[in-house]
Motif scaffolding. Structure first.
Motif, mmCIF file in Angstrom:
data_model
loop_
_atom_site.group_PDB
_atom_site.id
_atom_site.type_symbol
_atom_site.label_atom_id
_atom_site.label_comp_id
_atom_site.label_asym_id
_atom_site.label_seq_id
_atom_site.Cartn_x
_atom_site.Cartn_y
_atom_site.Cartn_z
ATOM 1 N N LYS A 216 -32.154 44.906 -32.616
ATOM 2 C CA LYS A 216 -31.662 46.150 -32.006
ATOM 3 C C LYS A 216 -30.644 46.802 -32.937
ATOM 4 C CE LYS A 216 -32.895 45.597 -27.407
ATOM 5 N NZ LYS A 216 -33.113 46.480 -26.347
ATOM 6 N N ASN B 252 -38.957 45.143 -33.968
ATOM 7 C CA ASN B 252 -38.492 45.459 -32.617
ATOM 8 C C ASN B 252 -37.684 44.329 -31.992
ATOM 9 O OD1 ASN B 252 -39.287 48.097 -32.416
ATOM 10 N ND2 ASN B 252 -41.274 47.609 -31.517
ATOM 11 N N THR B 253 -37.694 43.154 -32.602
ATOM 12 C CA THR B 253 -36.865 42.055 -32.094
ATOM 13 C C THR B 253 -35.401 42.267 -32.453
ATOM 14 O OG1 THR B 253 -37.237 40.722 -34.072
ATOM 15 C CG2 THR B 253 -38.773 40.423 -32.242
ATOM 16 N N GLY C 55 -28.609 50.096 -29.871
ATOM 17 C CA GLY C 55 -29.278 50.188 -28.583
ATOM 18 C C GLY C 55 -30.764 50.455 -28.671
ATOM 19 N N PHE C 56 -31.266 50.748 -29.875
ATOM 20 C CA PHE C 56 -32.690 51.009 -30.055
ATOM 21 C C PHE C 56 -33.317 49.879 -30.846
ATOM 22 C CE2 PHE C 56 -30.815 55.260 -29.686
ATOM 23 C CZ PHE C 56 -31.589 55.771 -28.664
ATOM 24 N N LYS C 57 -34.584 49.629 -30.585
ATOM 25 C CA LYS C 57 -35.309 48.628 -31.359
ATOM 26 C C LYS C 57 -35.492 49.136 -32.784
ATOM 27 C CE LYS C 57 -37.689 46.862 -27.341
ATOM 28 N NZ LYS C 57 -38.977 46.695 -26.663
ATOM 29 N N TRP D 99 -36.645 52.742 -34.425
ATOM 30 C CA TRP D 99 -35.692 53.508 -35.226
ATOM 31 C C TRP D 99 -36.307 53.901 -36.563
ATOM 32 C CZ3 TRP D 99 -33.192 53.067 -39.917
ATOM 33 C CH2 TRP D 99 -32.148 53.950 -40.115
#
Length: 85
Positions: free
Chosen positions: A44, A41-42, A47-49, A53
C-alpha cells in the motif's frame, strides 16, 4: 565551436536514447501497471494499492523524469557533436 562531424553517429545515438527511454517507460507502465499489478497490490502507498498507483499515477511520473533524462542526454550529445549553441 567544433565542426559538425558524423551526423549519422549523432542520429544513431539519438535513436538509441529514445528507444532505451521508451522501453523503460513501457516496462514501468505496462509491467508495473498490468503484468505485475497483483504482486504490487500487496503493498500500500498512501492508502492505495501500489499496482493501482502505478497504473494511474506512477507511469506518468516516470515519463516526466524520463523527459528530464532525455534533455540531459541530448544536451551532452549536442556538445559532443558540436550542435550546442
Amino acid at each position: 565551436m567544433k565542426p559538425k562531424e558524423d551526423p549519422r553517429g549523432y542520429w544513431r545515438a539519438n535513436i538509441k536514447y529514445v528507444l532505451i527511454l521508451l522501453s523503460i517507460w513501457f516496462a514501468v507502465s505496462y509491467g508495473a501497471g498490468i503484468l505485475f499489478k497483483d504482486a504490487l497490490n500487496t503493498i500500500k502507498l498512501g492508502g492505495f494499492k501500489l499496482g493501482f498507483w502505478f497504473a494511474q499515477q506512477g507511469s506518468m511520473y516516470v515519463f516526466v523524469v524520463l523527459i528530464f533524462v532525455y534533455v540531459k542526454l541530448m544536451n551532452n550529445l549536442d556538445k559532443k557533436h558540436g550542435y550546442d549553441e
